[in-house]
Design a protein around this motif. Sequence first.
Motif, PDB file in Angstrom:
ATOM      1  N   GLY A  42       5.043 -16.455  10.809  1.00  0.00           N
ATOM      2  CA  GLY A  42       3.680 -16.352  10.325  1.00  0.00           C
ATOM      3  C   GLY A  42       3.038 -15.002  10.481  1.00  0.00           C
ATOM      4  N   LEU A  43       3.820 -13.961  10.739  1.00  0.00           N
ATOM      5  CA  LEU A  43       3.251 -12.620  10.882  1.00  0.00           C
ATOM      6  C   LEU A  43       3.134 -11.994   9.495  1.00  0.00           C
ATOM      7  CD1 LEU A  43       2.172 -10.426  12.662  1.00  0.00           C
ATOM      8  CD2 LEU A  43       4.500  -9.707  13.171  1.00  0.00           C
ATOM      9  N   ALA A  44       2.100 -12.407   8.759  1.00  0.00           N
ATOM     10  CA  ALA A  44       1.901 -11.950   7.384  1.00  0.00           C
ATOM     11  C   ALA A  44       0.406 -11.878   7.108  1.00  0.00           C
ATOM     12  CB  ALA A  44       2.576 -12.894   6.396  1.00  0.00           C
ATOM     13  N   MET A  58       0.459 -18.531  18.149  1.00  0.00           N
ATOM     14  CA  MET A  58       1.126 -19.365  19.141  1.00  0.00           C
ATOM     15  C   MET A  58       2.054 -20.309  18.397  1.00  0.00           C
ATOM     16  SD  MET A  58      -1.750 -20.298  22.022  1.00  0.00           S
ATOM     17  CE  MET A  58      -2.924 -20.969  20.834  1.00  0.00           C
ATOM     18  N   GLY A  59       3.232 -20.527  18.960  1.00  0.00           N
ATOM     19  CA  GLY A  59       4.159 -21.386  18.234  1.00  0.00           C
ATOM     20  C   GLY A  59       5.278 -21.922  19.089  1.00  0.00           C
ATOM     21  N   VAL A  60       5.903 -22.954  18.549  1.00  0.00           N
ATOM     22  CA  VAL A  60       7.108 -23.540  19.133  1.00  0.00           C
ATOM     23  C   VAL A  60       8.098 -23.749  17.994  1.00  0.00           C
ATOM     24  CG1 VAL A  60       8.111 -25.517  20.329  1.00  0.00           C
ATOM     25  CG2 VAL A  60       5.827 -24.714  20.954  1.00  0.00           C
ATOM     26  N   GLU A  61       9.348 -23.374  18.226  1.00  0.00           N
ATOM     27  CA  GLU A  61      10.406 -23.612  17.250  1.00  0.00           C
ATOM     28  C   GLU A  61      11.611 -24.194  17.978  1.00  0.00           C
ATOM     29  OE1 GLU A  61      10.800 -19.695  15.672  1.00  0.00           O
ATOM     30  OE2 GLU A  61      12.093 -18.996  17.300  1.00  0.00           O
ATOM     31  N   ALA A  87      15.489 -29.209  12.454  1.00  0.00           N
ATOM     32  CA  ALA A  87      14.745 -28.094  13.033  1.00  0.00           C
ATOM     33  C   ALA A  87      13.282 -28.230  12.669  1.00  0.00           C
ATOM     34  CB  ALA A  87      15.293 -26.758  12.547  1.00  0.00           C
ATOM     35  N   PHE A  88      12.431 -27.588  13.461  1.00  0.00           N
ATOM     36  CA  PHE A  88      11.011 -27.581  13.127  1.00  0.00           C
ATOM     37  C   PHE A  88      10.369 -26.315  13.674  1.00  0.00           C
ATOM     38  CE2 PHE A  88      10.947 -29.407  17.379  1.00  0.00           C
ATOM     39  CZ  PHE A  88       9.843 -28.809  17.963  1.00  0.00           C
ATOM     40  N   SER A  89       9.223 -26.003  13.118  1.00  0.00           N
ATOM     41  CA  SER A  89       8.404 -24.885  13.575  1.00  0.00           C
ATOM     42  C   SER A  89       6.953 -25.325  13.552  1.00  0.00           C
ATOM     43  CB  SER A  89       8.599 -23.675  12.654  1.00  0.00           C
ATOM     44  OG  SER A  89       7.589 -22.707  12.856  1.00  0.00           O
ATOM     45  N   VAL A  90       6.249 -25.070  14.643  1.00  0.00           N
ATOM     46  CA  VAL A  90       4.816 -25.336  14.734  1.00  0.00           C
ATOM     47  C   VAL A  90       4.118 -23.998  14.991  1.00  0.00           C
ATOM     48  CG1 VAL A  90       2.983 -26.508  15.998  1.00  0.00           C
ATOM     49  CG2 VAL A  90       5.164 -27.675  15.608  1.00  0.00           C
ATOM     50  N   LEU A  91       3.158 -23.653  14.135  1.00  0.00           N
ATOM     51  CA  LEU A  91       2.447 -22.386  14.262  1.00  0.00           C
ATOM     52  C   LEU A  91       0.942 -22.613  14.319  1.00  0.00           C
ATOM     53  CD1 LEU A  91       4.291 -20.133  11.638  1.00  0.00           C
ATOM     54  CD2 LEU A  91       4.516 -20.025  14.121  1.00  0.00           C
ATOM     55  N   ASP A  92       0.292 -21.869  15.171  1.00  0.00           N
ATOM     56  CA  ASP A  92      -1.165 -21.821  15.237  1.00  0.00           C
ATOM     57  C   ASP A  92      -1.551 -20.352  15.162  1.00  0.00           C
ATOM     58  OD1 ASP A  92      -3.856 -22.090  15.608  1.00  0.00           O
ATOM     59  OD2 ASP A  92      -3.738 -22.887  17.650  1.00  0.00           O
ATOM     60  N   THR A  93      -1.998 -19.908  13.986  1.00  0.00           N
ATOM     61  CA  THR A  93      -2.341 -18.501  13.781  1.00  0.00           C
ATOM     62  C   THR A  93      -3.849 -18.361  13.631  1.00  0.00           C
ATOM     63  OG1 THR A  93      -2.146 -18.590  11.367  1.00  0.00           O
ATOM     64  CG2 THR A  93      -0.141 -18.164  12.616  1.00  0.00           C
ATOM     65  N   VAL A 149     -12.277 -13.157   7.919  1.00  0.00           N
ATOM     66  CA  VAL A 149     -13.135 -14.049   8.688  1.00  0.00           C
ATOM     67  C   VAL A 149     -12.452 -14.430  10.001  1.00  0.00           C
ATOM     68  CG1 VAL A 149     -14.335 -16.278   8.709  1.00  0.00           C
ATOM     69  CG2 VAL A 149     -14.167 -14.952   6.571  1.00  0.00           C
ATOM     70  N   VAL A 150     -13.164 -14.233  11.099  1.00  0.00           N
ATOM     71  CA  VAL A 150     -12.656 -14.642  12.404  1.00  0.00           C
ATOM     72  C   VAL A 150     -12.397 -16.148  12.409  1.00  0.00           C
ATOM     73  CG1 VAL A 150     -13.261 -14.910  14.843  1.00  0.00           C
ATOM     74  CG2 VAL A 150     -13.729 -12.751  13.665  1.00  0.00           C
ATOM     75  N   GLY A 151     -11.269 -16.540  12.964  1.00  0.00           N
ATOM     76  CA  GLY A 151     -10.910 -17.947  13.047  1.00  0.00           C
ATOM     77  C   GLY A 151     -10.027 -18.440  11.924  1.00  0.00           C
ATOM     78  N   GLU A 152      -9.902 -17.656  10.849  1.00  0.00           N
ATOM     79  CA  GLU A 152      -9.061 -18.071   9.728  1.00  0.00           C
ATOM     80  C   GLU A 152      -7.579 -17.831  10.054  1.00  0.00           C
ATOM     81  OE1 GLU A 152     -10.032 -19.502   6.506  1.00  0.00           O
ATOM     82  OE2 GLU A 152     -11.579 -19.957   7.989  1.00  0.00           O
ATOM     83  N   GLU A 153      -6.709 -18.499   9.291  1.00  0.00           N
ATOM     84  CA  GLU A 153      -5.275 -18.407   9.509  1.00  0.00           C
ATOM     85  C   GLU A 153      -4.700 -17.144   8.872  1.00  0.00           C
ATOM     86  OE1 GLU A 153      -3.347 -21.907   8.039  1.00  0.00           O
ATOM     87  OE2 GLU A 153      -4.797 -23.273   8.946  1.00  0.00           O
ATOM     88  N   LEU A 154      -3.513 -16.765   9.340  1.00  0.00           N
ATOM     89  CA  LEU A 154      -2.767 -15.695   8.700  1.00  0.00           C
ATOM     90  C   LEU A 154      -2.090 -16.230   7.440  1.00  0.00           C
ATOM     91  CD1 LEU A 154      -1.157 -13.890  11.770  1.00  0.00           C
ATOM     92  CD2 LEU A 154      -3.256 -13.318  10.539  1.00  0.00           C
ATOM     93  N   ALA A 155      -1.557 -15.315   6.638  1.00  0.00           N
ATOM     94  CA  ALA A 155      -0.924 -15.706   5.380  1.00  0.00           C
ATOM     95  C   ALA A 155       0.503 -16.207   5.612  1.00  0.00           C
ATOM     96  CB  ALA A 155      -0.904 -14.513   4.427  1.00  0.00           C
ATOM     97  N   PHE A 156       0.945 -17.078   4.705  1.00  0.00           N
ATOM     98  CA  PHE A 156       2.316 -17.594   4.707  1.00  0.00           C
ATOM     99  C   PHE A 156       2.716 -18.105   6.092  1.00  0.00           C
ATOM    100  CE2 PHE A 156       2.116 -14.621   1.142  1.00  0.00           C
ATOM    101  CZ  PHE A 156       2.580 -15.442   0.122  1.00  0.00           C
TER     102      PHE A 156
END
Length: 877
Positions: free
Chosen positions: A104-106, A724-727, A745-751, A764-771
Motif C-alpha cells: 500500500g505504499l502508493a 500498519m499491516g499483517v500478511e 494467503a491474506f493481507s490486511v492494511l490500515d493506511t 486530507v488527513v485521515g484518508e487512505e493511501l492509493a492502491f
Amino acid sequence: MRKFASSVSLGAVAVAMATPAMGQNQTQPEQQETQQRTSGVPVIVVTAQRRSEDLQDVPVSVQALGQEGLEQLNIDTFEDYLEQLPTVTAGGSGPGQSTIYIRGLASTTPNLTTAGVAGLAPNVALYLDEQPLSQPGRNLDVYAADLERIEVLSGPQGTLFGASSQAGVVRLITNKPSLSGFDASASAGVSFTKGGETSYKAEAMVNVPVTDTIALRGVVYLDDQGGYIDNVAGTRNAGESGRFRTAGTVRDNGVPVSAGRAGFQAGADLSAVNLINADNASLVEEDFNDTQYSGFRATALWEVTPDWKVTLAHSRQSVESDGVFFADPELDGLDDLEIQRFEDDRIEDDFSNTSWTVEGRLGALDIVYSGAYTDRETQQKVDYSDYLFVGQYLPYYICDTAVVYSGYVTNAPADPTCQAPNLFVASNTDTTVFTQEFRVSTPQDARIRATAGAFYSDLELKELNDFAYPGSQFVRGSDGVTTGFLPNFPLTNTSAAGGGNSSTGYFQEAGPFPTGVIFRNDIRRTDEQLGIFGEVAFDIIPDRLTLAGGARYYDIEVGLEGSANSSFFNLNSAIFGPNAGAAPGTGADAQLAGTNISAQFEPDNAVGAPDTASTDGFIFKGTLTYTPNSDLMFYATYSEGFRPGLLNRPGGASNGAGFTVPYALDTDEVKNYEIGWKTDLADGQLRLNGSAFFVDISRLQTTIFDPSITNLFFSDNAADAEIMGVEADFTFAPYAVPGLTVAGAFSVLDTEITDVLTPTNDVVVGEELAFAPSFQGNIRVRYEWDLSNTLEAFIQPQVSHSASKFTDIIEINKLELESYTVFDLSAGVKSGPWKFNVYGENLFDTRAQISGNFVFDRARISTNRPLTIGMSVSFDY
C-alpha cells in the motif's frame, strides 16, 4: 490481460507447487536432493539476500514461485505474476504502462504524461537476474519466458538493492545454460474470451552444451492476446470544456468544483456558437484492445575453471498493443466494457537488454561482478480528447476568438465556431540504462559473515511528446476572428525568428512542429546513481540467535533539460499579442509560451531553481533472528528506504492562494518496523509464514493535476503517512492424502495520511493511501493423482478477493474502485514428457476493478479479462 485478476498467492503456491530452483551457488547434487523431497511441503531456494538459501531460513518477508508454479498458473506477463500476491497491487492502463506497489505504499495514478521524464522514481525495484530494470513512470513489461523463479521481497530492501526498493523488490530469475546435457521444450496454447477475441501463444526453448565448459540456452516466444473492449459510437464538442463549468458542479467522484477551479467562462451562453462535434463513427470497433508479445533471449555460460564462470545474456522484446484497457462505467455500466475514443490508440514498446555476470572464488571470498545495458524505445499514440473536460485553455486553440476572448473582437461573426475537440498525443521515448555492480561475500557458514559492494547506474530518458489539436488549424479569415496558428519551434532553438524566451539548449528536432501540433515536450532526463553497501551478520548463539546489520551510502543526481512549449501568442493574424495586426501568415513564432527547461535548470539560473535534484546520505537496516529449532524462525527488523526527488517542469507556477509548484522534490523516506515468523509444522506437512509491520512515511511524493495551478502535471511532497499491516500465507500438504495441496494467503492494511504538507485542501488527513485495499486474500486447492502407470492428472480450483481501494490521494483526482471476488479452475493430464491443461479464468465473469484513474474528471476503469476458457499442450524433452 488474461490473468489480470488471478490473485493466487505467490508465496503460498510457491511453497506448495514450485519445483525447487537451484540458486546461483547451489550445486547440482544439492538441487537433486531438494527435488527428491516429494512428501509434504518442498524446500525452495531463493537469493533474497544475494546468496542461495532455503526460503525458510531467510529473515525477510519473501515469496518465490518456481518454474512449475509459473506453468501451472499460466503466468506470462506483468499483470499475471504481480497479481499473485495479496500485498502487491499494480496501477496503470495496459501493457507496458503499469507501476508496481507493495504494502500500500502508493500515492498516485500512473498516466501518459507522467510515464516518462515527469514520472516519479519507482518505489519497487524490478530486477532481471542481477540487473535492475526500474525506470521512471512505468516498469518494463518483461514476458515470463523460461524463468527459473520469481521472487518478491516485501518492505524496504534498500541496503542491498538501492533507491527503487523503498517498498520492496520483484526479481525475475531466468533459467541459465546447463552443461549437464541437451534439453528442449515447447508449448502452445489457445484461449477463448466471452464477448472477445481468440488468443494464441507459443514458446520454445533449447539448451545445448557446446563443450565441457561452454553451454548455450535460447528461448523464443509469441503471445497474441485478443481484445475484449469495444469502442462505441459517440460525439462530443467544445461546449463540454472545463472552461465553461460552474463552481459547485459535482464531479462523478463526488467532489464538487471549488470556486477557485470554476471555468474562466463559467456558465457562458453558447447558444449562438456553432459547436462542431467530434464523431468517432469511423473508429467504432469491437474488441479493439488486442496485444502481441514477441521476443527471444539467448544466454551463454562459460565455466572458465571450477571456481569461475561467466554468463552473457541478450534479450529482445516487442509489445504491440491497440486500443485501451479501460472502460467508461457511465456507458451502460462496466458489464459491456465500452469506451468512446476519438483517435487511434496504439503503443509499440520495444527493448533490448545485454547483461554479463562474472562469478568466482578468490581465496575464501565469493566475488560477483555484473553489468548490463538496456535500450527501450516506446512509440505511442493516445487519444487525448478527455482533456476537454478539464482543459480551460483548450477552446482558445479550437474556437473563434469571438467565443473565448469576445472583449477583444469588434466585428464578431453571427455564428462563431468551435472546431471538433478530437485531440491526440504522439509520444516517443528512448530510455537507455547502464548499470554495474561489484559484490564480495565472506564464507556464509562462518559465525561472522558479510556481504559488501558498490553499485553504479546511469539512465538517460529522451522524450518527444506532440500534443495535436487538429481543429487548431481552422482559419476564418482576416477579420480578426481566427484560430489558425503559425509554425512553432523549440524554445531551445535560437535560430527561430521569435526570440522571446529562447536560449541555447537541448532539442531532438529543430522544428517547425508538424501541422496541428500545439504543444511539444522535447526533453531529456538523466538519473545517475552511486551506491556503496554492506551487511554483516553475527551468530550471538550459533544456530539460535543472530544479529545482522546493514547500511548503504547513496549519491543520486536527477537532471532535466530541453523545451516544453506551445503556440500560445502565435495566432495567425492575431488581434492581440506579439503578432497583433499582422497580415495572415506573416507573423513569427513568439517563442514565449511554455518552459525553457534548459534555461530554468541551468547552473546559476535566473529563477533560483536548482540545476539538479540531488540527494545523498545513508540508510540502515538491523535484524535480530531467533531460531529455536530447525522448524521455527522468528525475526524482528528495522529497515529504511528512500526514493530520490526530481525536477518539476512547471516549477514556480502558483494558484494565487499560497501554493507554488516547487522546482524540485525532496526525497521521500520510510522507516519500517517488522516482526515475522517462518514455521514448518506437523512434521513438514504445514508451512505458515507471516509478518506484522508498521511503516512511517515522511514527505510522500505524489503527482498532481490541477488546472487551477497549471495545465501540466507536477509533483510535490504531499504528506506524511503511516501503514500498519499483517500478511501471512500457509501451505498444507498432508502425508495422509498424497497429491493434495491447500494454500492460501491474506493481507490486511490500515493506511492513513497523518499530516498534510502540500498547502492546498486536496490531501486530507485521515484518508487512505492509493492502491491499498484493506484486505486481500486467496485460497486454492490442488489435487494430483495417477490415472494409470503412465498418466497423471490434476485439478485446481482457486478464489481470490480484494476489498475496495482508491486510485490517488489527491481528492480531485481520486476514484474509488469496488471490491471483487474472482474464481478460477484448471485441470490437466501428464504422460511422460507431454502435458495437457484446460482452464477457466474468471469463471463467473466478474468485472474486477483492478486499476483506474480520474485525472480528467471522467472515470476510466481497468478490469480483469472476462470469462476465458483455454487449453495448452507442452513437451519437455
